[in-house]
Design a protein around this motif. Structure first.
Motif, PDB file in Angstrom:
ATOM      1  N   GLU A 111      -6.242  -6.222  22.610  1.00  0.00           N
ATOM      2  CA  GLU A 111      -5.185  -5.379  22.051  1.00  0.00           C
ATOM      3  C   GLU A 111      -4.859  -5.713  20.597  1.00  0.00           C
ATOM      4  OE1 GLU A 111      -5.106  -7.112  24.936  1.00  0.00           O
ATOM      5  OE2 GLU A 111      -3.087  -7.924  25.312  1.00  0.00           O
ATOM      6  N   ASP A 112      -5.444  -6.761  20.059  1.00  0.00           N
ATOM      7  CA  ASP A 112      -5.300  -7.069  18.631  1.00  0.00           C
ATOM      8  C   ASP A 112      -6.282  -6.253  17.781  1.00  0.00           C
ATOM      9  OD1 ASP A 112      -4.844 -10.498  19.549  1.00  0.00           O
ATOM     10  OD2 ASP A 112      -3.283  -9.084  18.937  1.00  0.00           O
ATOM     11  N   THR A 113      -7.171  -5.527  18.422  1.00  0.00           N
ATOM     12  CA  THR A 113      -8.133  -4.708  17.699  1.00  0.00           C
ATOM     13  C   THR A 113      -7.407  -3.667  16.860  1.00  0.00           C
ATOM     14  OG1 THR A 113      -9.883  -5.021  19.332  1.00  0.00           O
ATOM     15  CG2 THR A 113     -10.007  -3.039  17.961  1.00  0.00           C
ATOM     16  N   ALA A 114      -7.686  -3.669  15.557  1.00  0.00           N
ATOM     17  CA  ALA A 114      -6.999  -2.764  14.634  1.00  0.00           C
ATOM     18  C   ALA A 114      -7.562  -2.979  13.232  1.00  0.00           C
ATOM     19  CB  ALA A 114      -5.496  -3.036  14.621  1.00  0.00           C
ATOM     20  N   VAL A 115      -7.169  -2.098  12.335  1.00  0.00           N
ATOM     21  CA  VAL A 115      -7.362  -2.359  10.913  1.00  0.00           C
ATOM     22  C   VAL A 115      -6.135  -3.117  10.422  1.00  0.00           C
ATOM     23  CG1 VAL A 115      -7.674  -1.366   8.618  1.00  0.00           C
ATOM     24  CG2 VAL A 115      -8.766  -0.289  10.607  1.00  0.00           C
ATOM     25  N   TYR A 116      -6.371  -4.236   9.757  1.00  0.00           N
ATOM     26  CA  TYR A 116      -5.286  -5.082   9.273  1.00  0.00           C
ATOM     27  C   TYR A 116      -5.119  -4.883   7.770  1.00  0.00           C
ATOM     28  CZ  TYR A 116      -4.823  -7.447  13.724  1.00  0.00           C
ATOM     29  OH  TYR A 116      -4.578  -7.732  15.044  1.00  0.00           O
ATOM     30  N   TYR A 117      -3.866  -4.665   7.368  1.00  0.00           N
ATOM     31  CA  TYR A 117      -3.546  -4.389   5.971  1.00  0.00           C
ATOM     32  C   TYR A 117      -2.644  -5.484   5.405  1.00  0.00           C
ATOM     33  CZ  TYR A 117      -5.111   0.355   7.034  1.00  0.00           C
ATOM     34  OH  TYR A 117      -5.855   1.446   7.410  1.00  0.00           O
ATOM     35  N   CYS A 118      -2.966  -5.906   4.218  1.00  0.00           N
ATOM     36  CA  CYS A 118      -2.104  -6.788   3.436  1.00  0.00           C
ATOM     37  C   CYS A 118      -1.139  -5.907   2.645  1.00  0.00           C
ATOM     38  CB  CYS A 118      -3.011  -7.585   2.497  1.00  0.00           C
ATOM     39  SG  CYS A 118      -2.164  -8.617   1.294  1.00  0.00           S
ATOM     40  N   ALA A 119       0.100  -6.356   2.501  1.00  0.00           N
ATOM     41  CA  ALA A 119       1.093  -5.570   1.779  1.00  0.00           C
ATOM     42  C   ALA A 119       1.961  -6.483   0.923  1.00  0.00           C
ATOM     43  CB  ALA A 119       1.972  -4.813   2.761  1.00  0.00           C
ATOM     44  N   ALA A 120       2.391  -5.935  -0.197  1.00  0.00           N
ATOM     45  CA  ALA A 120       3.276  -6.664  -1.106  1.00  0.00           C
ATOM     46  C   ALA A 120       4.645  -6.007  -1.144  1.00  0.00           C
ATOM     47  CB  ALA A 120       2.680  -6.701  -2.508  1.00  0.00           C
ATOM     48  N   GLU A 121       5.663  -6.840  -1.249  1.00  0.00           N
ATOM     49  CA  GLU A 121       7.030  -6.355  -1.367  1.00  0.00           C
ATOM     50  C   GLU A 121       7.170  -5.461  -2.595  1.00  0.00           C
ATOM     51  OE1 GLU A 121       9.684  -9.541  -2.210  1.00  0.00           O
ATOM     52  OE2 GLU A 121      11.499  -8.344  -1.967  1.00  0.00           O
ATOM     53  N   GLY A 122       7.909  -4.370  -2.404  1.00  0.00           N
ATOM     54  CA  GLY A 122       8.163  -3.487  -3.531  1.00  0.00           C
ATOM     55  C   GLY A 122       8.164  -2.041  -3.100  1.00  0.00           C
ATOM     56  N   GLY A 123       8.375  -1.166  -4.100  1.00  0.00           N
ATOM     57  CA  GLY A 123       8.400   0.266  -3.818  1.00  0.00           C
ATOM     58  C   GLY A 123       7.025   0.870  -3.892  1.00  0.00           C
ATOM     59  N   ALA A 130      -4.440 -11.189  -4.332  1.00  0.00           N
ATOM     60  CA  ALA A 130      -3.501 -10.296  -5.013  1.00  0.00           C
ATOM     61  C   ALA A 130      -3.619 -10.430  -6.525  1.00  0.00           C
ATOM     62  CB  ALA A 130      -2.077 -10.612  -4.576  1.00  0.00           C
ATOM     63  N   SER A 131      -3.404  -9.322  -7.221  1.00  0.00           N
ATOM     64  CA  SER A 131      -3.383  -9.352  -8.677  1.00  0.00           C
ATOM     65  C   SER A 131      -2.542  -8.187  -9.190  1.00  0.00           C
ATOM     66  CB  SER A 131      -4.804  -9.259  -9.250  1.00  0.00           C
ATOM     67  OG  SER A 131      -5.421  -8.052  -8.869  1.00  0.00           O
ATOM     68  N   GLY A 132      -2.170  -8.264 -10.476  1.00  0.00           N
ATOM     69  CA  GLY A 132      -1.444  -7.166 -11.098  1.00  0.00           C
ATOM     70  C   GLY A 132       0.068  -7.250 -10.997  1.00  0.00           C
ATOM     71  N   PHE A 133       0.580  -8.331 -10.422  1.00  0.00           N
ATOM     72  CA  PHE A 133       2.031  -8.528 -10.329  1.00  0.00           C
ATOM     73  C   PHE A 133       2.297 -10.020 -10.193  1.00  0.00           C
ATOM     74  CE2 PHE A 133       2.592  -9.324  -5.694  1.00  0.00           C
ATOM     75  CZ  PHE A 133       1.308  -9.047  -5.254  1.00  0.00           C
ATOM     76  N   THR A 134       3.570 -10.378 -10.272  1.00  0.00           N
ATOM     77  CA  THR A 134       3.952 -11.788 -10.171  1.00  0.00           C
ATOM     78  C   THR A 134       4.009 -12.171  -8.698  1.00  0.00           C
ATOM     79  OG1 THR A 134       5.253 -11.535 -12.185  1.00  0.00           O
ATOM     80  CG2 THR A 134       5.592 -13.542 -10.888  1.00  0.00           C
ATOM     81  N   PHE A 135       2.873 -12.617  -8.205  1.00  0.00           N
ATOM     82  CA  PHE A 135       2.707 -12.883  -6.777  1.00  0.00           C
ATOM     83  C   PHE A 135       3.777 -13.823  -6.249  1.00  0.00           C
ATOM     84  CE2 PHE A 135       0.294 -13.141  -2.919  1.00  0.00           C
ATOM     85  CZ  PHE A 135       0.374 -14.461  -2.494  1.00  0.00           C
ATOM     86  N   SER A 136       4.058 -14.886  -6.972  1.00  0.00           N
ATOM     87  CA  SER A 136       4.952 -15.931  -6.472  1.00  0.00           C
ATOM     88  C   SER A 136       6.403 -15.486  -6.352  1.00  0.00           C
ATOM     89  CB  SER A 136       4.864 -17.168  -7.380  1.00  0.00           C
ATOM     90  OG  SER A 136       5.212 -16.820  -8.704  1.00  0.00           O
ATOM     91  N   SER A 137       6.709 -14.268  -6.835  1.00  0.00           N
ATOM     92  CA  SER A 137       8.077 -13.763  -6.761  1.00  0.00           C
ATOM     93  C   SER A 137       8.267 -12.720  -5.663  1.00  0.00           C
ATOM     94  CB  SER A 137       8.486 -13.124  -8.094  1.00  0.00           C
ATOM     95  OG  SER A 137       8.434 -14.059  -9.144  1.00  0.00           O
ATOM     96  N   HIS A 138       7.199 -12.423  -4.949  1.00  0.00           N
ATOM     97  CA  HIS A 138       7.241 -11.326  -3.980  1.00  0.00           C
ATOM     98  C   HIS A 138       6.929 -11.798  -2.565  1.00  0.00           C
ATOM     99  CE1 HIS A 138       6.968  -9.051  -7.678  1.00  0.00           C
ATOM    100  NE2 HIS A 138       7.255  -7.949  -7.018  1.00  0.00           N
ATOM    101  N   ALA A 139       7.662 -11.262  -1.608  1.00  0.00           N
ATOM    102  CA  ALA A 139       7.274 -11.438  -0.217  1.00  0.00           C
ATOM    103  C   ALA A 139       5.967 -10.710   0.037  1.00  0.00           C
ATOM    104  CB  ALA A 139       8.359 -10.887   0.703  1.00  0.00           C
ATOM    105  N   MET A 140       5.231 -11.196   1.013  1.00  0.00           N
ATOM    106  CA  MET A 140       3.964 -10.576   1.399  1.00  0.00           C
ATOM    107  C   MET A 140       3.961 -10.346   2.908  1.00  0.00           C
ATOM    108  SD  MET A 140       2.251 -10.192  -1.407  1.00  0.00           S
ATOM    109  CE  MET A 140       0.617  -9.822  -0.749  1.00  0.00           C
TER     110      MET A 140
END
Length: 130
Positions: free
Chosen positions: A89-101, A24-34
């Protein structure tokens, strides 16, 4: 600008393991849920796991509980998803997401509070063969 880059995807046999990373980059990672979400072909995107800002609290979808582990390294701005005992059944595209709008928001209800995830990586493909 928030940037999330997933890595570690691939093909594995049922019962195997994989570890996903998200830098992750571009935000304060340690302040956000992931979070980690996934989308199988023809299906809606669904919640997989969520970790709070400190890493002390985690949540999992029932379908992965006991098999997947989410963790984070706030010094490295990285979140991980260790996936064991993988099933087809775990076959899928997995996405990382950051808390926020954002334009594309998915909300996770932990039962005691809501967390909106609005920043997304491009995803990494996981294929589990039987």
């Amino acid at each position: 600008q928030v940037t999330l880059v997933e890595s570690g995807g691939g093909t594995v046999q049922a019962g195997g393991s994989l570890r996903l990373s998200c830098a992750a980059s571009g935000f304060t990672f340690s302040s956000h849920a992931m979070g980690w979400f996934r989308q199988a072909p023809g299906e809606e995107r669904e919640f997989v796991a969520h970790i709070n800002w400190s890493g002390r609290t985690t949540y999992y979808a029932d379908s992965v509980k006991g098999r997947f582990t989410i963790s984070r390294d706030n010094a490295e701005n990285t979140v991980y998803l260790q996936m064991n005992s993988l099933k087809p059944e775990d076959t899928a595209v997995y996405y990382c997401a950051a808390e926020g709008g954002g334009r594309d928001v998915m909300r996770h209800d932990s039962g005691s509070y809501y967390t909106d995830f609005g920043s997304w990586g491009r995803g990494t493909q996981i294929t589990v063969s039987s």
